[in-house]
Design an enzyme around this catalytic site. Structure first.
Site, mmCIF file in Angstrom:
data_model
loop_
_atom_site.group_PDB
_atom_site.id
_atom_site.type_symbol
_atom_site.label_atom_id
_atom_site.label_comp_id
_atom_site.label_asym_id
_atom_site.label_seq_id
_atom_site.Cartn_x
_atom_site.Cartn_y
_atom_site.Cartn_z
ATOM 1 N N ASP A 1 38.736 23.466 -0.445
ATOM 2 C CA ASP A 1 38.392 24.465 0.574
ATOM 3 C C ASP A 1 37.478 25.547 0.010
ATOM 4 O O ASP A 1 37.337 26.627 0.598
ATOM 5 C CB ASP A 1 39.659 25.134 1.123
ATOM 6 C CG ASP A 1 40.425 24.245 2.101
ATOM 7 O OD1 ASP A 1 40.005 23.092 2.294
ATOM 8 O OD2 ASP A 1 41.443 24.710 2.654
ATOM 9 N N ASP B 1 48.724 21.824 -8.141
ATOM 10 C CA ASP B 1 47.808 22.946 -7.972
ATOM 11 C C ASP B 1 46.776 22.916 -9.091
ATOM 12 O O ASP B 1 46.942 22.236 -10.112
ATOM 13 C CB ASP B 1 48.578 24.263 -7.981
ATOM 14 C CG ASP B 1 49.270 24.539 -6.652
ATOM 15 O OD1 ASP B 1 48.976 23.829 -5.667
ATOM 16 O OD2 ASP B 1 50.113 25.460 -6.587
ATOM 17 N N ASP C 1 45.769 24.755 -11.555
ATOM 18 C CA ASP C 1 45.979 25.175 -12.943
ATOM 19 C C ASP C 1 47.010 24.331 -13.673
ATOM 20 O O ASP C 1 47.343 24.629 -14.826
ATOM 21 C CB ASP C 1 46.398 26.650 -12.989
ATOM 22 C CG ASP C 1 47.616 26.933 -12.125
ATOM 23 O OD1 ASP C 1 47.691 26.397 -10.997
ATOM 24 O OD2 ASP C 1 48.491 27.702 -12.552
ATOM 25 N N ASP D 1 55.958 24.967 1.204
ATOM 26 C CA ASP D 1 56.795 24.107 0.364
ATOM 27 C C ASP D 1 58.279 24.341 0.631
ATOM 28 O O ASP D 1 59.062 23.394 0.786
ATOM 29 C CB ASP D 1 56.471 24.330 -1.113
ATOM 30 C CG ASP D 1 56.308 25.802 -1.474
ATOM 31 O OD1 ASP D 1 56.622 26.676 -0.649
ATOM 32 O OD2 ASP D 1 55.862 26.087 -2.603
#
Length: 454
Positions: free
Chosen positions: A49, A104, A106, A197
């Site tokens: 995005d 994610d 990282d 989540d």
């Protein structure tokens, strides 16, 4: 341990939701492409995005992997509808796997991650398996050390206990694998809260799906190295949890699960209301110390119980989590415990604001926590990053409270009320540390941007 093992490994889709992750997307794709799993049974979806140069960089990296024979599906959105939850939901139609793994930007999984986790799905009742987060930059600063202590309490002690006792366990948003049917049968990814989540986790478990937590499968990730990033992350998690509480708690009590699970789920979903109690403590601090006066009755019936329940129980919780990781981990953590308590107090304005926003139905965007790909001080000195967290009026309240508690400490010393000073010092140090961290970040960003503007 898994009940059994797959005779033939199933197809897995690895979804990588990213948004302006220029500093870490390279490491993400490098580690995901190194996963030890048959290429013909592994699909990688890059859900991008981004609105900056990350998009072109990620598309180039995805194309390179595809040329090497990987099944890579690069998907770029320009609308950010639903933010992370929207990206995950839209990508489901093109996902080939019966199992969906999410990382994610990282996170850096080890090559054996998928093989360690996937066999738990041989139990048809298992809907999700979550691995534990590790910390790439734990030693970077005092702030990252304290964050690691905070998270380890949740990730080592709390999540393990929930899993083993059959209580409600939440997917942590990353480093976990879902059974695709568990997602679809539970209503899919929804974006009416900031913690999609936690929301899906409760809906799936209310449908009867079993969750498993693997404490010893660790996937390292980056801790926010600056105070504003940490505050932004905590604000989103806190506000989202209250939104989920409002949405889900009624369904929990209307379900036919045992009463003990309903009570524990209620404690779980309402735990962040404690920040409002901390705000009440701020108001009561002056009258409790300087209006009520001091006596043995107050010490026995007020001071000692408050200290015991508010401090010693918390200390025991975090120390136990460190001791569970290494033999003398609890001993190494002891020097950081006072500052850990102070930081928790210092975050009460930021997180209390998040609770109130959720209660008042104040909407807000999904604010991404800036990722820098920094593990050492040397990297921090060399890097010039444009990413930074948003600003909030909470900072100036924290600055004011720092001065307020400095005044109360001086007043206590003047009156000889030495017993109250350690407690007041926790508040002074907490608000002072949080406020100073935000102020230093803003001044340093101004210094970095000044030459560019010129």
């Amino acid at each position: 341990m898994p009940a059994s093992q797959f005779d033939e490994l199933p197809v897995i889709t690895v979804q990588l939701p990213i948004f302006n992750e220029l500093h870490v997307v390279g490491n993400l794709l490098r580690t995901v492409s190194a996963l030890d799993y048959p290429r013909d049974r592994l699909q990688i979806q890059v859900l991008d995005d981004s609105t900056d140069e990350t998009a072109a960089h990620a598309e180039k990296l995805a194309a390179e992997l595809k040329a090497q024979g990987y099944d890579v599906d690069y998907r770029h959105r320009t609308n950010r509808n639903g933010f992370k939850a929207g990206a995950l939901d839209e990508a489901m139609a093109a996902a080939k796997g019966d199992y969906i793994c999410i990382f994610d930007a990282d996170f850096q999984p080890q090559p054996d991650y998928l093989k360690k986790v996937i066999h738990h799905f041989t139990d048809p009742k298992v809907g999700m398996v979550q691995a534990r987060w590790g910390h790439l930059n734990k030693e970077f600063s005092l702030l990252t050390r304290l964050q690691a202590l905070f998270l380890d309490g949740h990730l080592v002690l709390e999540q393990t206990a929930r899993s083993r006792h059959g209580e409600f366990l939440n997917f942590n948003g990353t480093a976990g694998i879902w059974r695709r049917s568990a997602i679809t049968e539970s209503g899919g990814w929804q974006h009416d809260t900031l913690t999609e989540d936690l929301d899906l986790s409760y809906r799936a478990q209310l449908k009867g799906w079993k969750f498993i937590y693997l404490k010893d499968v660790v996937v390292p990730a980056e801790l926010p190295p600056d105070m504003d990033g940490f505050k932004s992350q905590q604000h989103r998690w806190t506000k989202g949890s209250i939104q989920v509480c409002k949405k889900i708690l009624g369904d929990v009590w209307r379900s036919d699960i045992p009463l003990r699970l309903k009570l524990e789920a209620t404690a779980h979903l309402t735990s962040n209301f404690a920040y409002l109690l901390t705000l009440c403590t701020l108001v009561l601090m002056y009258p409790a110390n300087f209006v009520m006066g001091s006596s043995w009755h107050k010490a026995v019936f007020v001071d000692v119980p408050v200290f015991f329940f508010a401090s010693l129980s918390v200390v025991a919780f975090y120390i136990t989590a460190q001791g569970a990781q290494s033999r003398f981990g609890w001993l190494k953590a002891l020097p950081y415990v006072p500052m850990l308590l102070a930081l928790g107090i210092g975050m009460s304005i930021n997180n209390g604001k998040a609770v109130l926003e959720a209660l008042l139905n104040q909407s807000s965007d999904f604010v991404r926590t800036p990722k820098y790909g920094i593990e050492t001080k040397a990297q921090a000195v060399k890097q010039r990053s444009k990413y930074k967290a948003g600003k909030s009026i909470a900072l100036w309240i924290e600055v004011t409270l720092t001065g307020y508690f400095a005044w109360m400490i001086a007043l206590a010393a003047q009156r000889g009320q030495w017993g109250s000073i350690p407690f007041l010092l926790l508040f002074f140090c907490g608000f002072g540390y949080v406020a100073a961290g935000s102020l230093m970040k803003r001044f340093s960003m101004s210094a970095l941007q000044a030459p560019q503007a010129a």
